[in-house]
Design a protein around this motif. Sequence first.
Motif, short mmCIF file in Angstrom:
data_model
loop_
_atom_site.label_atom_id
_atom_site.label_comp_id
_atom_site.label_asym_id
_atom_site.label_seq_id
_atom_site.Cartn_x
_atom_site.Cartn_y
_atom_site.Cartn_z
N TYR A 180 -31.05 -15.23 7.88
CA TYR A 180 -31.91 -14.46 7.00
C TYR A 180 -31.78 -14.99 5.58
O TYR A 180 -30.69 -15.42 5.16
CB TYR A 180 -31.51 -12.98 6.97
CG TYR A 180 -31.61 -12.26 8.28
CD1 TYR A 180 -32.68 -11.41 8.56
CD2 TYR A 180 -30.63 -12.42 9.26
CE1 TYR A 180 -32.77 -10.73 9.76
CE2 TYR A 180 -30.71 -11.74 10.47
CZ TYR A 180 -31.77 -10.90 10.71
OH TYR A 180 -31.85 -10.24 11.90
N ASP A 181 -32.88 -14.93 4.83
CA ASP A 181 -32.81 -15.08 3.39
C ASP A 181 -32.49 -13.70 2.82
O ASP A 181 -33.25 -12.75 3.04
CB ASP A 181 -34.16 -15.59 2.86
CG ASP A 181 -34.12 -15.91 1.37
OD1 ASP A 181 -33.52 -15.12 0.61
OD2 ASP A 181 -34.72 -16.91 0.96
N ALA A 182 -31.38 -13.59 2.11
CA ALA A 182 -30.94 -12.31 1.57
C ALA A 182 -30.84 -12.34 0.06
O ALA A 182 -30.01 -11.65 -0.54
CB ALA A 182 -29.60 -11.91 2.19
N ALA A 183 -31.69 -13.16 -0.59
CA ALA A 183 -31.67 -13.21 -2.05
C ALA A 183 -31.89 -11.82 -2.63
O ALA A 183 -31.25 -11.43 -3.61
CB ALA A 183 -32.73 -14.19 -2.55
N ASP A 184 -32.82 -11.06 -2.05
CA ASP A 184 -33.00 -9.65 -2.38
C ASP A 184 -32.19 -8.86 -1.38
O ASP A 184 -32.56 -8.77 -0.21
CB ASP A 184 -34.48 -9.28 -2.31
CG ASP A 184 -34.75 -7.82 -2.68
OD1 ASP A 184 -33.80 -7.02 -2.71
OD2 ASP A 184 -35.92 -7.48 -2.94
N LEU A 185 -31.08 -8.30 -1.82
CA LEU A 185 -30.14 -7.70 -0.87
C LEU A 185 -30.76 -6.54 -0.10
O LEU A 185 -30.37 -6.27 1.03
CB LEU A 185 -28.88 -7.22 -1.61
CG LEU A 185 -27.71 -6.81 -0.71
CD1 LEU A 185 -27.22 -7.99 0.12
CD2 LEU A 185 -26.56 -6.25 -1.55
#
Length: 446
Positions: A180-185
């Motif tokens: 997953y991309d979790a840049a925005d938590l």
Amino acid sequence: MTLSPSTASSVLPASRAFPRTHPRPARGWLNDPNGLCRVDGTWHVFFQYNPGSARHDAIQWGHLSSPDLVTWQEEPVALRPQQHGPDAFGCWSGVVTVDDGRPTAVYSGVEAGDDRSRVTLATGSEDLRSWRQEGVTAAEMPADPGVVAVRDPFLFRWAGRRYALQGAGLADGRAAILLYDAADLEHWTYRGVWLASDHPVLSADLDASIWECPQLFEVVEGEVSRWVLIVSRWMRQEDGTGRLQDVRYVVGHMDEEPDDDGGRVRGAAPRFTPEACGAVDTGPAFYAPQVLALEDRTLLWGWSWETRPEEISDEEGWAGLLTWPRELRLDGDVLVAAPAAECTGHRGRPLELTSADGTIELPDAAELRATGPDAAVRLLLRGPAGEREVWSGRAGTVVVDGSVVELYAQDGPSHTLRAYPQDGETWCAVVEPGAVTGWALGPSTP
């Protein structure tokens, strides 16, 4: 767990099986370590917990803290199942991170007793001793029909961006890791299956129905960067239940996903290429470890379950414990573990290591260090009915603590097992060849 001498005698159970130096509350069920972190000089270890019984049920997050990795304090329960919330069936495994200055627990919220879970968030106070659970969901089950089980989120950074992994099981029977991309938590973007158990480097050693508790950390040696992925193997049985098999690691390197022409795209998601694999721990009582990657070292804690009848655990009111923190290093492609340097703080009086027959009698909590690459150890429980061998093999460090035994090779994986001393039995060891030193462990070990 190690307590101050003034409180230990009134808090710890009287059972010889209960550990003196391995952290756990005095009562209740304990399994996976979670949320490992160090904040303002204090170490925090969370864990799967049922304070109400010695059975796996109503899973919460227990919490221990320590200033030094030796003396542990039991903290209030951190996370509890919320009625009608995404974690109504339990607050399962995950990590703790700091997002915009806020401590945040990132865990599997389970609403019903099945393989479906949501990535659930809770925010903590600065000292991590109080938590707000508001049902925030960062990621639902993937819409992909090929993914049938998901659990145990783990965060890592690559090229300055935050990503996440989850362990998974696929409809075709393979185990997998999801990316997953979790840049925005609070809003994760699903990037698909990152690695699966039919990869040619892995298929012989990492076959499983579900890979649980994925952990990932970087090892830098000079200018060479390598990455280590750790997974716990869950095997589905014919009756639909699961067997906790063992814990394996994969060593590989990381680069960016290529574009359609084979080139590199700046900012693309990371790609992990496996190179070798092996056992994290070869013992029969070790599972679901979690790592804490620091600037100068990587630590690991694992869960050691009971191997005695459940009825005895019910009677004594406790089950499960956490291993000592272990420092990890790579020796070529081999993952090697050793007790964290701070664990020497458990040592008390030196042991008398000479006897007429070469057997060393040990207290219920003891550590032995053997020198020489070929040092072999026989670990025994000796009593009126004779002796029973608990373990034999090569080991540089042997830790006995109540009913848990941790053995550390100098050049290979650790080995964790459980053995329960009976009335009249004494722990004994035979170490040869080479010199050996030893200590009683704990604040008031007799």
